[in-house]
Design an enzyme around this catalytic site. Structure first.
Site, PDB file in Angstrom:
ATOM      1  N   ARG A  25       0.827  -1.219   0.000  1.00 34.03           N
ATOM      2  CA  ARG A  25       0.000   0.000   0.000  1.00 34.03           C
ATOM      3  C   ARG A  25       0.865   1.275   0.000  1.00 34.03           C
ATOM      4  O   ARG A  25       1.015   1.935  -1.012  1.00 34.03           O
ATOM      5  CB  ARG A  25      -0.970  -0.028   1.202  1.00 34.03           C
ATOM      6  CG  ARG A  25      -2.147   0.920   1.070  1.00 34.03           C
ATOM      7  CD  ARG A  25      -1.858   2.354   1.407  1.00 34.03           C
ATOM      8  NE  ARG A  25      -1.374   2.529   2.773  1.00 34.03           N
ATOM      9  CZ  ARG A  25      -0.850   3.654   3.235  1.00 34.03           C
ATOM     10  NH1 ARG A  25      -0.750   4.713   2.450  1.00 34.03           N
ATOM     11  NH2 ARG A  25      -0.418   3.730   4.483  1.00 34.03           N
ATOM     12  N   ASP A  26       1.484   1.559   1.121  1.00 39.20           N
ATOM     13  CA  ASP A  26       2.275   2.793   1.242  1.00 39.20           C
ATOM     14  C   ASP A  26       3.444   2.781   0.254  1.00 39.20           C
ATOM     15  O   ASP A  26       3.785   3.809  -0.346  1.00 39.20           O
ATOM     16  CB  ASP A  26       2.787   2.901   2.688  1.00 39.20           C
ATOM     17  CG  ASP A  26       3.511   4.192   2.979  1.00 39.20           C
ATOM     18  OD1 ASP A  26       3.428   5.130   2.176  1.00 39.20           O
ATOM     19  OD2 ASP A  26       4.177   4.273   4.029  1.00 39.20           O
ATOM     20  N   HIS A 218       6.137   4.345  12.614  1.00 40.14           N
ATOM     21  CA  HIS A 218       6.245   4.329  11.148  1.00 40.14           C
ATOM     22  C   HIS A 218       7.349   5.318  10.771  1.00 40.14           C
ATOM     23  O   HIS A 218       7.113   6.520  10.653  1.00 40.14           O
ATOM     24  CB  HIS A 218       4.894   4.732  10.564  1.00 40.14           C
ATOM     25  CG  HIS A 218       4.800   4.666   9.074  1.00 40.14           C
ATOM     26  ND1 HIS A 218       4.014   3.743   8.428  1.00 40.14           N
ATOM     27  CD2 HIS A 218       5.393   5.391   8.094  1.00 40.14           C
ATOM     28  CE1 HIS A 218       4.115   3.923   7.117  1.00 40.14           C
ATOM     29  NE2 HIS A 218       4.955   4.921   6.886  1.00 40.14           N
ATOM     30  N   HIS A 220      10.592   6.784   8.477  1.00 35.94           N
ATOM     31  CA  HIS A 220      11.136   6.920   7.124  1.00 35.94           C
ATOM     32  C   HIS A 220      12.632   7.178   7.216  1.00 35.94           C
ATOM     33  O   HIS A 220      13.102   7.832   8.146  1.00 35.94           O
ATOM     34  CB  HIS A 220      10.445   8.070   6.391  1.00 35.94           C
ATOM     35  CG  HIS A 220       9.080   7.707   5.881  1.00 35.94           C
ATOM     36  ND1 HIS A 220       8.362   8.514   5.032  1.00 35.94           N
ATOM     37  CD2 HIS A 220       8.310   6.625   6.096  1.00 35.94           C
ATOM     38  CE1 HIS A 220       7.207   7.938   4.752  1.00 35.94           C
ATOM     39  NE2 HIS A 220       7.147   6.797   5.384  1.00 35.94           N
ATOM     40  N   CYS A 251       9.974   9.149  -0.723  1.00 29.83           N
ATOM     41  CA  CYS A 251       9.350  10.109   0.186  1.00 29.83           C
ATOM     42  C   CYS A 251       8.523  11.077  -0.636  1.00 29.83           C
ATOM     43  O   CYS A 251       9.063  11.790  -1.484  1.00 29.83           O
ATOM     44  CB  CYS A 251      10.394  10.860   0.994  1.00 29.83           C
ATOM     45  SG  CYS A 251       9.656  12.020   2.144  1.00 29.83           S
ATOM     46  N   ASN A 260      10.220   4.731   3.156  1.00 30.14           N
ATOM     47  CA  ASN A 260       9.934   3.844   4.280  1.00 30.14           C
ATOM     48  C   ASN A 260      11.161   3.078   4.758  1.00 30.14           C
ATOM     49  O   ASN A 260      12.007   2.663   3.959  1.00 30.14           O
ATOM     50  CB  ASN A 260       8.881   2.822   3.842  1.00 30.14           C
ATOM     51  CG  ASN A 260       7.516   3.441   3.676  1.00 30.14           C
ATOM     52  OD1 ASN A 260       6.992   4.076   4.581  1.00 30.14           O
ATOM     53  ND2 ASN A 260       6.936   3.278   2.494  1.00 30.14           N
TER      54      ASN A 260
HETATM   55 MG    MG Z   1       5.438   5.558   4.853  1.00 24.29          MG
END
Ligand code: MG
Length: 308
Positions: A25-26, A218, A220, A251, A260
Protein backbone atom coordinates in the site's frame (compact mmCIF):
# COMPACT_ATOMS: atom_id res chain seq x y z
CA UNK A 1 29.36 -13.04 3.07
CA UNK A 2 27.73 -13.72 6.41
CA UNK A 3 24.01 -14.31 5.91
CA UNK A 4 22.82 -13.74 9.50
CA UNK A 5 24.02 -11.47 12.32
CA UNK A 6 25.52 -12.91 15.50
CA UNK A 7 22.81 -12.86 18.14
CA UNK A 8 23.62 -10.76 21.19
CA UNK A 9 20.50 -10.19 23.22
CA UNK A 10 20.40 -7.20 25.57
CA UNK A 11 18.17 -7.57 28.62
CA UNK A 12 14.71 -6.00 28.79
CA UNK A 13 13.80 -6.26 25.13
CA UNK A 14 10.51 -7.85 24.09
CA UNK A 15 10.74 -11.54 23.05
CA UNK A 16 8.81 -10.88 19.89
CA UNK A 17 7.53 -7.97 17.82
CA UNK A 18 5.11 -7.54 14.92
CA UNK A 19 6.32 -6.10 11.66
CA UNK A 20 3.46 -4.34 9.93
CA UNK A 21 4.33 -4.55 6.24
CA UNK A 22 3.28 -1.47 4.27
CA UNK A 23 4.99 -2.22 0.93
CA UNK A 24 1.89 -3.13 -1.09
CA UNK A 25 0.00 0.00 0.00
CA UNK A 26 2.28 2.79 1.24
CA UNK A 27 5.19 1.51 -0.84
CA UNK A 28 3.49 1.04 -4.21
CA UNK A 29 1.34 4.15 -3.71
CA UNK A 30 4.52 6.23 -3.73
CA UNK A 31 6.30 4.50 -6.62
CA UNK A 32 5.89 6.03 -10.06
CA UNK A 33 5.55 2.63 -11.75
CA UNK A 34 2.00 1.32 -11.77
CA UNK A 35 2.14 -2.39 -11.00
CA UNK A 36 -0.45 -4.76 -12.56
CA UNK A 37 -3.00 -6.23 -10.15
CA UNK A 38 -1.76 -9.83 -10.65
CA UNK A 39 1.75 -8.77 -9.68
CA UNK A 40 0.44 -7.05 -6.54
CA UNK A 41 -1.54 -10.15 -5.56
CA UNK A 42 1.54 -12.31 -6.13
CA UNK A 43 3.66 -9.86 -4.09
CA UNK A 44 1.24 -10.08 -1.16
CA UNK A 45 1.14 -13.87 -1.20
CA UNK A 46 4.95 -13.95 -1.30
CA UNK A 47 5.11 -11.55 1.66
CA UNK A 48 2.67 -13.77 3.54
CA UNK A 49 4.81 -16.81 2.77
CA UNK A 50 7.97 -15.28 4.26
CA UNK A 51 6.30 -15.10 7.67
CA UNK A 52 5.04 -11.52 8.00
CA UNK A 53 2.06 -11.36 10.38
CA UNK A 54 0.51 -8.07 9.23
CA UNK A 55 0.33 -6.86 5.62
CA UNK A 56 -1.56 -3.74 4.59
CA UNK A 57 -3.15 -4.73 1.30
CA UNK A 58 -4.25 -1.50 -0.40
CA UNK A 59 -6.36 1.61 0.02
CA UNK A 60 -10.00 2.17 -0.90
CA UNK A 61 -9.21 5.74 -1.80
CA UNK A 62 -10.90 7.28 -4.86
CA UNK A 63 -9.01 5.99 -7.95
CA UNK A 64 -8.53 9.56 -9.24
CA UNK A 65 -6.52 10.49 -6.13
CA UNK A 66 -4.11 7.57 -6.21
CA UNK A 67 -3.93 5.97 -9.68
CA UNK A 68 -1.35 3.45 -8.39
CA UNK A 69 -4.07 1.89 -6.21
CA UNK A 70 -7.01 2.23 -8.62
CA UNK A 71 -7.27 -1.58 -8.73
CA UNK A 72 -7.97 -1.88 -4.97
CA UNK A 73 -11.33 -3.66 -5.37
CA UNK A 74 -9.94 -6.20 -7.81
CA UNK A 75 -6.84 -6.74 -5.67
CA UNK A 76 -8.78 -7.42 -2.48
CA UNK A 77 -10.80 -10.03 -4.37
CA UNK A 78 -7.64 -11.65 -5.69
CA UNK A 79 -5.93 -11.84 -2.29
CA UNK A 80 -6.50 -14.45 0.43
CA UNK A 81 -7.54 -12.21 3.35
CA UNK A 82 -6.85 -15.10 5.76
CA UNK A 83 -3.26 -15.56 4.60
CA UNK A 84 -1.86 -13.86 7.71
CA UNK A 85 -3.50 -12.67 10.98
CA UNK A 86 -3.81 -9.01 9.94
CA UNK A 87 -4.56 -7.84 6.39
CA UNK A 88 -5.96 -4.32 6.73
CA UNK A 89 -7.08 -1.93 4.02
CA UNK A 90 -6.77 1.84 4.29
CA UNK A 91 -10.16 3.55 4.23
CA UNK A 92 -10.46 7.34 3.77
CA UNK A 93 -14.22 7.76 4.21
CA UNK A 94 -17.66 6.14 4.46
CA UNK A 95 -17.59 4.98 0.85
CA UNK A 96 -14.27 3.28 1.52
CA UNK A 97 -15.70 1.59 4.60
CA UNK A 98 -18.69 0.33 2.60
CA UNK A 99 -16.30 -1.18 0.06
CA UNK A 100 -14.22 -2.76 2.83
CA UNK A 101 -17.30 -4.31 4.43
CA UNK A 102 -18.52 -5.67 1.08
CA UNK A 103 -15.11 -7.18 0.43
CA UNK A 104 -14.96 -8.95 3.79
CA UNK A 105 -11.99 -7.02 5.13
CA UNK A 106 -11.53 -7.54 8.90
CA UNK A 107 -9.35 -4.56 9.71
CA UNK A 108 -9.23 -1.04 8.35
CA UNK A 109 -6.79 1.80 8.80
CA UNK A 110 -7.61 5.51 8.80
CA UNK A 111 -5.10 8.23 8.07
CA UNK A 112 -5.06 11.27 10.35
CA UNK A 113 -2.77 14.26 10.67
CA UNK A 114 -0.90 15.71 13.63
CA UNK A 115 -0.67 19.11 11.92
CA UNK A 116 -3.08 21.73 10.64
CA UNK A 117 -1.28 22.13 7.30
CA UNK A 118 -1.34 18.44 6.41
CA UNK A 119 -4.94 18.05 7.62
CA UNK A 120 -5.90 20.87 5.25
CA UNK A 121 -3.90 19.56 2.30
CA UNK A 122 -4.46 15.84 2.64
CA UNK A 123 -7.91 15.67 4.24
CA UNK A 124 -9.43 19.03 3.35
CA UNK A 125 -10.27 19.43 7.04
CA UNK A 126 -8.91 21.44 9.93
CA UNK A 127 -6.79 19.72 12.56
CA UNK A 128 -9.80 19.51 14.87
CA UNK A 129 -12.31 18.98 12.05
CA UNK A 130 -10.74 15.68 10.95
CA UNK A 131 -12.19 13.79 13.92
CA UNK A 132 -15.77 14.54 12.93
CA UNK A 133 -14.98 13.04 9.52
CA UNK A 134 -13.42 9.88 11.02
CA UNK A 135 -16.02 9.34 13.74
CA UNK A 136 -18.76 7.65 11.64
CA UNK A 137 -16.16 5.55 9.79
CA UNK A 138 -14.54 4.26 12.98
CA UNK A 139 -17.89 3.72 14.69
CA UNK A 140 -19.30 1.93 11.63
CA UNK A 141 -16.25 -0.29 11.41
CA UNK A 142 -16.28 -1.12 15.11
CA UNK A 143 -20.02 -1.87 15.03
CA UNK A 144 -19.34 -4.33 12.20
CA UNK A 145 -16.66 -6.02 14.32
CA UNK A 146 -13.67 -4.65 12.46
CA UNK A 147 -10.41 -3.66 14.05
CA UNK A 148 -9.31 -0.09 13.33
CA UNK A 149 -5.73 1.20 13.12
CA UNK A 150 -5.17 4.94 13.16
CA UNK A 151 -2.23 6.47 11.35
CA UNK A 152 -1.04 9.80 12.64
CA UNK A 153 1.17 11.52 10.10
CA UNK A 154 3.70 14.36 10.53
CA UNK A 155 4.43 13.45 14.17
CA UNK A 156 8.08 14.54 13.96
CA UNK A 157 8.01 17.43 11.53
CA UNK A 158 5.88 18.87 8.79
CA UNK A 159 7.12 20.16 5.41
CA UNK A 160 4.94 23.29 5.68
CA UNK A 161 4.91 23.98 9.42
CA UNK A 162 8.37 22.75 10.39
CA UNK A 163 8.57 21.61 14.02
CA UNK A 164 5.53 19.92 15.53
CA UNK A 165 4.95 20.28 19.29
CA UNK A 166 4.99 16.93 21.12
CA UNK A 167 1.87 17.95 23.09
CA UNK A 168 -0.03 18.44 19.82
CA UNK A 169 1.01 14.97 18.59
CA UNK A 170 -0.14 13.42 21.87
CA UNK A 171 -3.48 15.23 21.89
CA UNK A 172 -4.34 14.38 18.25
CA UNK A 173 -3.20 10.78 18.76
CA UNK A 174 -5.32 10.41 21.87
CA UNK A 175 -8.36 11.69 20.00
CA UNK A 176 -7.88 8.98 17.35
CA UNK A 177 -7.66 6.34 20.09
CA UNK A 178 -10.72 7.76 21.82
CA UNK A 179 -12.71 7.46 18.57
CA UNK A 180 -12.12 3.70 18.78
CA UNK A 181 -8.80 2.97 17.09
CA UNK A 182 -7.10 0.06 18.80
CA UNK A 183 -3.65 0.91 17.46
CA UNK A 184 -2.00 4.22 16.70
CA UNK A 185 0.84 4.34 14.18
CA UNK A 186 3.07 7.36 14.79
CA UNK A 187 4.37 8.48 11.43
CA UNK A 188 7.60 10.31 10.75
CA UNK A 189 6.25 11.14 7.31
CA UNK A 190 9.27 13.14 6.17
CA UNK A 191 11.88 11.15 8.08
CA UNK A 192 13.29 14.04 10.11
CA UNK A 193 12.94 12.51 13.60
CA UNK A 194 15.91 11.60 15.77
CA UNK A 195 16.11 9.23 18.78
CA UNK A 196 15.68 11.83 21.54
CA UNK A 197 12.61 13.12 19.75
CA UNK A 198 11.21 9.59 19.53
CA UNK A 199 11.76 9.22 23.26
CA UNK A 200 9.91 12.49 23.91
CA UNK A 201 6.91 11.53 21.75
CA UNK A 202 6.56 8.02 23.16
CA UNK A 203 7.12 9.40 26.65
CA UNK A 204 4.38 11.97 26.02
CA UNK A 205 1.89 9.20 25.27
CA UNK A 206 3.01 7.27 28.36
CA UNK A 207 2.53 10.39 30.51
CA UNK A 208 -0.96 10.78 29.04
CA UNK A 209 -1.81 7.23 30.12
CA UNK A 210 -1.74 5.57 26.69
CA UNK A 211 -0.46 1.98 27.00
CA UNK A 212 2.64 1.45 24.88
CA UNK A 213 0.99 -1.72 23.47
CA UNK A 214 -1.36 0.59 21.54
CA UNK A 215 1.49 2.38 19.79
CA UNK A 216 3.16 1.47 16.52
CA UNK A 217 5.93 3.44 14.82
CA UNK A 218 6.25 4.33 11.15
CA UNK A 219 9.69 5.66 10.38
CA UNK A 220 11.14 6.92 7.12
CA UNK A 221 14.82 6.73 6.29
CA UNK A 222 15.06 9.99 4.36
CA UNK A 223 17.80 11.27 6.69
CA UNK A 224 19.19 7.84 7.66
CA UNK A 225 17.54 7.80 11.10
CA UNK A 226 14.91 5.09 10.70
CA UNK A 227 16.78 2.19 12.35
CA UNK A 228 18.06 4.32 15.24
CA UNK A 229 14.56 5.57 15.82
CA UNK A 230 13.15 2.03 15.65
CA UNK A 231 15.69 0.81 18.20
CA UNK A 232 14.76 3.70 20.50
CA UNK A 233 11.08 2.78 20.24
CA UNK A 234 11.88 -0.91 20.84
CA UNK A 235 13.78 -0.08 24.02
CA UNK A 236 10.76 1.92 25.21
CA UNK A 237 8.49 -1.09 24.79
CA UNK A 238 6.95 -0.56 21.35
CA UNK A 239 6.25 -3.92 19.70
CA UNK A 240 4.68 -2.97 16.36
CA UNK A 241 6.92 -1.58 13.62
CA UNK A 242 5.82 -0.43 10.19
CA UNK A 243 8.26 -1.26 7.40
CA UNK A 244 8.25 -1.71 3.64
CA UNK A 245 9.88 -4.59 1.76
CA UNK A 246 12.95 -3.26 0.00
CA UNK A 247 12.14 0.22 1.32
CA UNK A 248 9.50 0.54 -1.41
CA UNK A 249 7.97 3.98 -1.70
CA UNK A 250 10.02 7.14 -2.02
CA UNK A 251 9.35 10.11 0.19
CA UNK A 252 6.35 11.96 -1.26
CA UNK A 253 7.40 15.28 0.35
CA UNK A 254 11.13 15.26 -0.43
CA UNK A 255 13.15 14.71 -3.59
CA UNK A 256 14.55 11.53 -2.12
CA UNK A 257 14.58 7.93 -3.28
CA UNK A 258 14.63 6.80 0.35
CA UNK A 259 11.28 6.57 2.05
CA UNK A 260 9.93 3.84 4.28
CA UNK A 261 12.20 1.92 6.62
CA UNK A 262 13.13 -1.25 4.71
CA UNK A 263 11.71 -4.43 6.24
CA UNK A 264 14.98 -6.33 5.61
CA UNK A 265 17.05 -3.74 7.47
CA UNK A 266 14.71 -3.93 10.46
CA UNK A 267 14.63 -7.74 10.41
CA UNK A 268 18.45 -7.92 10.38
CA UNK A 269 18.66 -5.63 13.41
CA UNK A 270 15.97 -7.50 15.33
CA UNK A 271 17.57 -10.85 14.47
CA UNK A 272 20.87 -9.62 15.91
CA UNK A 273 19.08 -8.43 19.04
CA UNK A 274 17.45 -11.84 19.44
CA UNK A 275 13.94 -10.43 18.99
CA UNK A 276 11.58 -12.78 17.11
CA UNK A 277 9.72 -11.52 14.04
CA UNK A 278 8.75 -14.80 12.38
CA UNK A 279 10.24 -13.50 9.13
CA UNK A 280 12.55 -15.63 6.97
CA UNK A 281 15.06 -12.95 5.95
CA UNK A 282 16.51 -14.78 2.94
CA UNK A 283 13.04 -15.46 1.56
CA UNK A 284 12.10 -11.82 2.11
CA UNK A 285 15.18 -10.64 0.25
CA UNK A 286 14.28 -12.92 -2.65
CA UNK A 287 10.76 -11.43 -2.72
CA UNK A 288 12.15 -7.90 -2.66
CA UNK A 289 14.42 -8.60 -5.64
CA UNK A 290 11.56 -10.26 -7.47
CA UNK A 291 9.53 -7.06 -6.96
CA UNK A 292 12.50 -4.83 -7.86
CA UNK A 293 12.65 -6.52 -11.27
CA UNK A 294 8.96 -5.82 -11.79
CA UNK A 295 9.23 -2.12 -10.99
CA UNK A 296 12.56 -1.76 -12.75
CA UNK A 297 14.46 -0.26 -9.82
CA UNK A 298 16.88 -1.73 -7.28
CA UNK A 299 15.70 -1.80 -3.65
CA UNK A 300 16.75 0.99 -1.27
CA UNK A 301 17.38 -1.63 1.44
CA UNK A 302 21.03 -2.06 2.46
CA UNK A 303 20.38 -5.59 3.72
CA UNK A 304 18.57 -6.64 0.53
CA UNK A 305 21.57 -5.34 -1.43
CA UNK A 306 24.13 -7.03 0.82
CA UNK A 307 22.30 -10.37 0.79
CA UNK A 308 21.45 -10.51 -2.88
MG1 MG B 1 5.44 5.56 4.85
Amino acid sequence: MKRVPQVVRPPDLPERVTIYEVGPRDGLQNESTVVPVEVKADFISRLAAVGLQAIEVTSFVHPAWVPQLADAGELVEAVDLDAVPRMPVLVPNQRGLDRALEAGVREIAIFGSATEAFAQRNLNRSLDGQFAMFEPVVTGARDAGLRVRGYLSMCFGDPWEGDVPVAQVVSTGRQLLELGCSELSLGDTIGVGTPGHVEAVIGGFADAGVPVEQLAVHFHDTFGQALSNALTALRLGVTTFDASAGGLGGCPYAESATGNLATEDLVWQLAGLGVETGVDLQALVATTWWMAERIGKPPASRVATALR
